[in-house]
Design an enzyme around this catalytic site. Structure first.
Site, PDB file in Angstrom:
ATOM      1  N   ASP A 263       0.926  -1.052   0.119  1.00 15.71           N
ATOM      2  CA  ASP A 263       0.256   0.262  -0.011  1.00 15.71           C
ATOM      3  C   ASP A 263       1.102   1.210   0.271  1.00 15.71           C
ATOM      4  O   ASP A 263       2.202   0.994   0.350  1.00 15.71           O
ATOM      5  CB  ASP A 263      -0.647  -0.051   0.795  1.00 15.71           C
ATOM      6  CG  ASP A 263      -2.525   0.947   1.469  1.00 15.71           C
ATOM      7  OD1 ASP A 263      -1.867   1.914  -0.082  1.00 15.71           O
ATOM      8  OD2 ASP A 263      -3.136   0.603   1.654  1.00 15.71           O
TER       9      ASP A 263
HETATM   10  C1  BGC Z   1      -5.033   3.002   0.040  1.00 19.88           C
HETATM   11  C2  BGC Z   1      -5.014   2.563  -1.472  1.00 19.88           C
HETATM   12  C3  BGC Z   1      -4.809   3.259  -2.647  1.00 19.88           C
HETATM   13  C4  BGC Z   1      -3.480   3.798  -2.746  1.00 19.88           C
HETATM   14  C5  BGC Z   1      -3.249   4.773  -3.969  1.00 19.88           C
HETATM   15  C6  BGC Z   1      -3.939   4.334  -0.601  1.00 19.88           C
HETATM   16  O1  BGC Z   1      -3.771   4.981   0.543  1.00 19.88           O
HETATM   17  O2  BGC Z   1      -4.963   2.576   0.910  1.00 19.88           O
HETATM   18  O3  BGC Z   1      -6.103   1.134  -0.712  1.00 19.88           O
HETATM   19  O4  BGC Z   1      -4.724   2.085  -3.624  1.00 19.88           O
HETATM   20  O5  BGC Z   1      -3.434   4.645  -2.049  1.00 19.88           O
HETATM   21  O6  BGC Z   1      -4.144   5.660  -4.297  1.00 19.88           O
END
Ligand code: BGC
Length: 731
Positions: A263
């Site tokens: 993540d």
């Molecule tokens: C989120 C993810 C997301 C990623 C990219 C993160 O903060 O938890 O679900 O895909 O950002 O935007």
């Protein structure tokens, strides 16, 4: 002269050999693994490392020298996020990236219709493909543990079986278009509060029975090409580099051959990132989530520090090869695959899919005296009250926020349906602007809004209150949980005031979470409408007007009060934790497993939803009375539409294990089927249920275990309404 000829001969032989060497990975007719091995054999160490970390906010490098393209990821999961600047979260103001918004995943789950999941995946995959994305950052399958979790709207509800059945076709749909799905957030990211560090303590049994099955199905049945590690910790290790979750369970036990993507900003340590199963690092520093540094991408944990470790012999080349192989595999499965279909973007077909899913996911919770449907011309004046009748609900919520080509609001669609002359609107309450990471209340005066709304309601024949939550910070939004279970922005007070002047009123809730309903006995009708995407207004109006008969079922239980929910029952250490640790004290008793086992009446049970017609589920039979542990049970029952209009019922088969060496929930969903029936029509329904699915996770054996004995099959149309039971034996 001689030298020149020699040079030409040498040159051409070099060219031939280079071509011979490279041709295997470029040859799309060759088996995937052969292409991967060939490409890997031609790459330098530096090139391999370069595959393992980001080059921009949403992309990573390919191997430019070899013509292997970059990997472009994008959110996910309800539509394709707008283009952002190279290094920033902010939108890049392109004018060709406004997408179709599909309903939020809670709505998809509420359809209880895996066929729609497949359509959803295919359609959103096509939008991703058209925008040249390699990886779609979705779907999300974290289990609904508390109604306060800000991201529940992005997930598939509280039941591991339902979410497993719904996630598989979604992934297959996306990947059929040559775009990798990225299942998230692996694992135990069941709250947003302290998500970056909270250490989740949960038993092996709850882990395997409740929190992992949807991920496992995504990997083993959906064959997901990538998975995203979560921000939180599990047993003292961050999940983006968690040995037990990634190496042991995901890659060893489940045989996952895809890419583990971090993540954004979820990586904290080179050693663990290298050794504990992470393949691709995204979002660290560079003005990402962790803003405590402004490092270049080459300083990422899996960038230069990894390269240095390899060169110095600290890390085994096999670790790097494994990561590189997985990333090459993903590229060959997507951008460099032979039969990658073309995509399409904002097509009428996608609108139709979005509308269909939205209609089928809407749940009718209460309908006294047939309040709904409201046919055209039944009433002269319809008062529509509430901010969610006009507010954009595709914007906000965090990473799933969408820039859309269009969004039909409920007010727009209701006005189009019933006619301008018959609709009056009043805002009623106001929540403040959509913002990420902070709250700003509305400057409008709440009392004046209520006064204006009651005036409108008083003079109307019927009132449709359209409220709920929205995607502001501390509502249904990433990065923070809700602070309370009640409706925000003074809506309860407004509802009370409206009821004082007009009792002929329905509450329509647009939200991704359950809310407290102190007015539940006072309003004749309640409809749960979720976040429905571009076609929100049309879909709601289809159901309100009776053009479509509602058939959605709740994918999670609605408690009467927060303390009735299992996670909250055990107090703060259970949710949200003490900021360092959190203990899932309810163990396997999540959602209806808790309500049913503890005999606590929910406000509305899991699997519940009304229809404009009525159904009868009867004649539950099995092909035998006794089964072996490896058998499949052929379950049959009959479903009849006993009312007067076309509709659909969801037959839900729960199973209980009354005598067992470990405590088991009162019942657990093991099969379901959505059945469409004409008035008066009866259909025989067949379900194949594996005896193996009756197993519990045995912490002593560290494996699944079905104990011999009797099991009770329970057929119903919600976890709270079982109409037929049948005993079978396993020997
Ligand atoms: C989120 C993810 C997301 C990623 C990219 C993160 O903060 O938890 O679900 O895909 O950002 O935007």
């Amino acid at each position: 002269m001689k030298t020149t000829i020699l040079a030409i001969v040498l040159g051409s032989s070099l060219m031939v050999s280079a071509q011979q060497k490279t041709s295997v990975y470029l040859d799309v007719t060759k088996p995937l693994e052969e292409r991967v091995e060939n490409a890997l054999s031609l790459m330098t160490t530096k090139e391999k490392v370069a595959l393992c970390y980001a080059q921009s906010k949403f992309s990573s490098k390919g191997v430019p020298r070899m013509g292997i393209p970059e990997v472009w990821t994008d959110d996910g999961p309800h539509g394709i996020r707008e283009e952002v600047f190279w290094d920033e979260w902010g939108g890049a103001h392109w004018t060709n990236d406004s997408c179709t918004a599909f309903p939020a995943l809670t709505c998809l789950a509420a359809t209880f219709n895996p066929e729609l999941s497949s359509l959803y995946g295919k359609s959103v995959g096509e939008e991703a493909r058209y925008r040249n994305k390699t990886v779609l950052l979705g779907p999300g399958v974290n289990i609904y543990r508390t109604p306060l979790n800000g991201r529940n709207f992005e997930y598939l509800g509280e039941d591991p079986y339902l979410s497993s059945r719904m996630v598989v076709p979604y992934i297959q749909g996306v990947q059929s278009i040559g775009v990798a799905a990225c299942v998230k957030h692996f694992a135990l990211n069941n709250q947003e509060e302290w998500r970056g560090h909270i250490n989740v303590n949960v038993s092996d049994r709850a882990l395997h029975e409740i929190y992992l099955p949807a991920f496992k199905a995504a990997v083993q049945e959906g064959k997901a090409w990538s998975i995203m590690g979560s921000y939180n910790q599990f047993r003292g290790e961050h999940c983006c580099h968690n040995d037990l979750l990634l190496n042991k369970i995901l890659k060893n036990d489940w045989k996952f051959d895809g890419v583990v993507i971090s993540d954004w900003g979820g990586v904290h340590n080179t050693d663990q990132a290298v050794k504990n199963g992470l393949d691709l690092e995204m979002g660290t520093y560079t003005n990402g989530l962790t803003t405590n540094g402004n490092f270049p991408y080459t300083e990422y944990y899996l960038a230069n520090p990894f390269l240095k470790g390899i060169e110095e012999g600290k890390y085994d080349m096999a670790l790097l090869n494994d990561k590189a192989r997985r990333i090459l595999r993903l590229i060959f499965r997507t951008t460099m695959s032979a039969n990658r279909p073309f995509g399409r973007f904002v097509s009428p077909e996608h609108s139709e899919v979005a509308r269909k899913i939205a209609r089928e996911g809407i749940v009718l919770l209460k309908n006294d005296k047939q309040f709904f449907p409201i046919p055209v011309r039944k009433y002269n004046k319809i008062a529509v009250i509430g901010e969610n009748a006009t507010r954009s609900l595709v914007i906000g919520g965090g990473s799933s926020s969408l820039k859309v080509a269009y969004e039909i609001s409920p007010l727009q669609a209701l006005t189009a349906k019933y006619g301008n002359a018959h609709i009056v609107y009043s805002l009623g309450y106001a929540s403040g602007p959509a913002m990420y990471g902070r709250e700003e209340s509305s400057k409008l005066n709440a009392d004046s809004l209520i006064a204006a709304a009651t005036e409108v309601a008083k003079n109307a024949d019927v009132v449709l209150f359209i409220g709920g939550l929205n995607k502001n910070h501390f509502q249904d939004c990433e990065g923070g949980d809700r602070h309370s279970y009640g409706l925000p922005f003074g809506q309860d007070k407004l509802i009370d005031e409206l009821l004082k002047v007009n009792k002929n009123m329905a509450v329509v809730l647009l939200s991704g979470n359950a809310v407290a309903m102190p007015w539940v006995d006072k309003v004749p009708a309640i409809m749960q409408g979720w976040y429905l995407g571009s076609e929100a207004g049309n879909a709601l109006t289809d159901v309100i007007s009776g053009e479509v008969n509602p058939s959605g079922k709740l994918p999670f239980s609605f408690p009467k009060k927060l303390e009735d929910n299992a996670a909250h029952f055990f107090g703060k250490l259970s949710y949200p934790g003490d900021s360092i640790n959190e203990y899932y004290k309810e163990d396997i008793l999540v959602g209806y497993r808790w309500f049913d086992t503890k005999k606590i009446a929910p406000q509305f049970p899991f699997g519940y939803g009304l229809s404009y017609t009525s159904f009868e589920l009867s004649a539950l039979t099995t092909d035998k009375a006794t089964y072996g542990k490896g058998n499949i049970i052929k379950v049959k029952f009959s479903a009849k539409n006993t009312g007067s209009c076309f509709g659909a019922e969801v037959g839900q088969l729960y199973v209980s294990d009354p005598v067992c060496t470990v405590a088991r929930p009162a019942k657990e969903l093991k099969a379901f089927k959505k059945i469409f029936l004409q008035p008066g029509e009866t259909k025989m329904v067949e379900l194949n249920v594996k005896v193996a699915d009756f197993a519990f996770y045995d912490e002593v054996r560290k494996d699944w275990n079905v104990e011999e004995g009797d099991f009770i099959l329970q057929l119903g149309n919600s976890s709270g309404n079982i109409s037929q039971t049948l005993k079978i034996a396993v020997r």
